[in-house]
Design an enzyme around this catalytic site. Structure first.
Site, PDB file in Angstrom:
ATOM      1  N   ILE A  17       1.428  31.542 -14.974  1.00 37.30           N
ATOM      2  CA  ILE A  17       0.365  32.273 -15.663  1.00 37.30           C
ATOM      3  C   ILE A  17       0.715  32.476 -17.135  1.00 37.30           C
ATOM      4  O   ILE A  17      -0.127  32.324 -18.019  1.00 37.30           O
ATOM      5  CB  ILE A  17       0.114  33.625 -14.965  1.00 37.30           C
ATOM      6  CG1 ILE A  17      -0.516  33.401 -13.587  1.00 37.30           C
ATOM      7  CG2 ILE A  17      -0.720  34.558 -15.830  1.00 37.30           C
ATOM      8  CD1 ILE A  17      -0.561  34.621 -12.698  1.00 37.30           C
ATOM      9  N   GLY A  18       1.983  32.792 -17.418  1.00 38.84           N
ATOM     10  CA  GLY A  18       2.400  33.015 -18.806  1.00 38.84           C
ATOM     11  C   GLY A  18       2.237  31.778 -19.657  1.00 38.84           C
ATOM     12  O   GLY A  18       1.856  31.868 -20.835  1.00 38.84           O
ATOM     13  N   ALA A  20      -0.014  29.440 -19.190  1.00 44.62           N
ATOM     14  CA  ALA A  20      -1.459  29.291 -19.426  1.00 44.62           C
ATOM     15  C   ALA A  20      -1.946  30.292 -20.466  1.00 44.62           C
ATOM     16  O   ALA A  20      -2.798  29.969 -21.307  1.00 44.62           O
ATOM     17  CB  ALA A  20      -2.217  29.480 -18.116  1.00 44.62           C
ATOM     18  N   ASP A  36      11.164  34.135 -22.446  1.00 41.40           N
ATOM     19  CA  ASP A  36      11.432  33.829 -21.039  1.00 41.40           C
ATOM     20  C   ASP A  36      12.931  33.816 -20.798  1.00 41.40           C
ATOM     21  O   ASP A  36      13.715  33.460 -21.681  1.00 41.40           O
ATOM     22  CB  ASP A  36      10.828  32.474 -20.645  1.00 41.40           C
ATOM     23  CG  ASP A  36      10.534  32.385 -19.142  1.00 41.40           C
ATOM     24  OD1 ASP A  36       9.363  32.360 -18.755  1.00 41.40           O
ATOM     25  OD2 ASP A  36      11.521  32.368 -18.366  1.00 41.40           O
ATOM     26  N   CYS A  63      14.881  35.481 -23.440  1.00 39.55           N
ATOM     27  CA  CYS A  63      14.853  36.945 -23.332  1.00 39.55           C
ATOM     28  C   CYS A  63      14.651  37.365 -21.891  1.00 39.55           C
ATOM     29  O   CYS A  63      13.722  36.904 -21.221  1.00 39.55           O
ATOM     30  CB  CYS A  63      13.726  37.497 -24.207  1.00 39.55           C
ATOM     31  SG  CYS A  63      13.423  39.257 -24.011  1.00 39.55           S
ATOM     32  N   TYR A 151       6.841  45.110  -4.185  1.00 36.65           N
ATOM     33  CA  TYR A 151       6.021  44.354  -5.138  1.00 36.65           C
ATOM     34  C   TYR A 151       4.711  45.116  -5.348  1.00 36.65           C
ATOM     35  O   TYR A 151       4.271  45.308  -6.492  1.00 36.65           O
ATOM     36  CB  TYR A 151       5.743  42.961  -4.601  1.00 36.65           C
ATOM     37  CG  TYR A 151       4.927  42.078  -5.517  1.00 36.65           C
ATOM     38  CD1 TYR A 151       3.549  41.950  -5.349  1.00 36.65           C
ATOM     39  CD2 TYR A 151       5.533  41.359  -6.538  1.00 36.65           C
ATOM     40  CE1 TYR A 151       2.792  41.143  -6.181  1.00 36.65           C
ATOM     41  CE2 TYR A 151       4.783  40.539  -7.370  1.00 36.65           C
ATOM     42  CZ  TYR A 151       3.417  40.439  -7.188  1.00 36.65           C
ATOM     43  OH  TYR A 151       2.655  39.629  -8.018  1.00 36.65           O
ATOM     44  N   THR A 188       1.017  29.164  -8.394  1.00 40.29           N
ATOM     45  CA  THR A 188       2.212  29.050  -9.243  1.00 40.29           C
ATOM     46  C   THR A 188       3.454  29.033  -8.350  1.00 40.29           C
ATOM     47  O   THR A 188       3.360  29.230  -7.141  1.00 40.29           O
ATOM     48  CB  THR A 188       2.350  30.264 -10.186  1.00 40.29           C
ATOM     49  OG1 THR A 188       2.710  31.418  -9.385  1.00 40.29           O
ATOM     50  CG2 THR A 188       1.075  30.527 -10.954  1.00 40.29           C
TER      51      THR A 188
END
Ligand code: NAI
Ligand SMILES: CC/C=C\C[C@H](O)C(=O)/C=C/C=C/C=C\C=C\[C@@H](O)C/C=C\CCC(=O)O
Length: 258
Positions: A17-18, A20, A36, A63, A151, A188
């Protein structure tokens, strides 16, 4: 908010997702700091994006959002490189109930840490130019998943934290809009090896699979489109945007202040 020459920071930007989110922000004219923990994936993506958008539009920073020091350094390098921060996407997250403390450290504490550090650079009360923060939660933050309770807790926390911070920003005059994305199931790596990710709740894998088949799986591009909406629509503050196969919907919460 038009994105030309705006500076965005995306955490967990190297994949899924990141990635995209990073691409749609670049497509719309922003420059993006790609944060990342995965150095290899981050450098690979940045090399690819440099060819498409120009090296001046991207900056990869290795990071780990669990580290205050690393996020602080990444934000500082972003400001030094691009002149400021206008957009923050707190997206980095994991799913593995066997390491539940790590889920909390990344999914919830990482979002809080990133938000608070970003305020130092973005808030109009501290010399910033304002902007927008979008946190990535999940539909699990709105409807509990018995197969992954921690989660669920982190994503519920991100929803609550985002809405509280949005109200605080509006009252305080930070000049920062803060919204939360609540995707359903997205294709993903995080969705791979689901049973192993459920730890002591792996016996509920079948129930979760039935839910996945009922709710459906969407693409990362669907999530990125919703990110763009929350970033560019300056009327949106404190909003939770839910999206799954049937479409997208702004969540209505009970109000206790009227
Ligand atoms: N895949 C799904 O079905 C859904 C995912 N989400 C959320 O979306 C966000 C992104 O997840 P996906 O793209 O699906 O996962 P992914 O596993 O494909 O990508 C996650 C990215 O975050 C990075 N990352 C992990 N821990 C990190 C850390 N401590 N510091 C910095 N970067 C780190 C990874 O290296 C990777 O590049 C997560 O917050 C997740 O909880 C929300 C709803 C649905
Ligand atoms: C298992 C988590 C997979 C991907 C991560 C993603 O972030 C996510 O959590 C997506 C959640 C989507 C939830 C959609 C609907 C939620 C409904 C809840 O009220 C639970 C309903 C039944 C529970 C079945 C179960 O999972 O045990």
């Amino acid at each position: 908010m038009a994105l030309n020459d705006k500076t965005a920071v995306v955490t967990g930007a190297a994949m899924g997702i990141g990635k995209a989110m990073t691409e749609i922000l670049l497509q719309n004219g922003a420059q993006v700091a790609i944060l990342d923990v995965d150095k290899t994936a981050g450098e690979r993506l940045t090399e690819e994006l440099n060819k498409r958008y120009g090296a001046e539009k991207t900056l990869f920073l290795n990071c780990n959002v669990e580290s205050e020091e690393q996020i602080k350094a990444a934000f500082q390098k972003t400001v030094e490189t691009f002149g400021g921060i206008d957009i923050l996407c707190n997206n980095a997250g994991i799913l593995n109930e066997s390491t539940w403390e790590k889920i909390v450290s990344i999914n919830l504490m990482g979002v809080i840490r990133g938000t608070y550090l970003a305020l130092e650079h973005m808030s109009k009360l501290s010399g910033g130019r304002g902007g927008v923060i979008v946190n990535t939660a999940s539909m699990a933050g709105l409807g509990p998943l018995p197969s992954c309770p921690v989660y669920t807790a982190t994503k519920s926390g991100v929803v609550g934290f985002t809405r509280a911070m949005a109200a605080a920003s509006a009252v305080s005059g930070y000049g920062i809009r803060i919204n939360v994305l609540c995707p359903g199931f997205v294709q993903t790596d995080l969705m791979s090896n689901m049973s192993a990710r459920l730890g002591q709740f792996s016996h509920l894998a079948d129930v979760t699979q039935q839910l996945i088949e009922k709710i459906g799986i969407i693409n990362v591009s669907d999530v990125a489109d919703c990110l763009l909406e929350l970033v560019t629509d300056e009327t949106k503050n404190g909003e939770a945007l839910m999206l799954f196969r049937k479409g997208k919907q702004y969540v209505t919460f009970p109000s206790f202040s009227e």
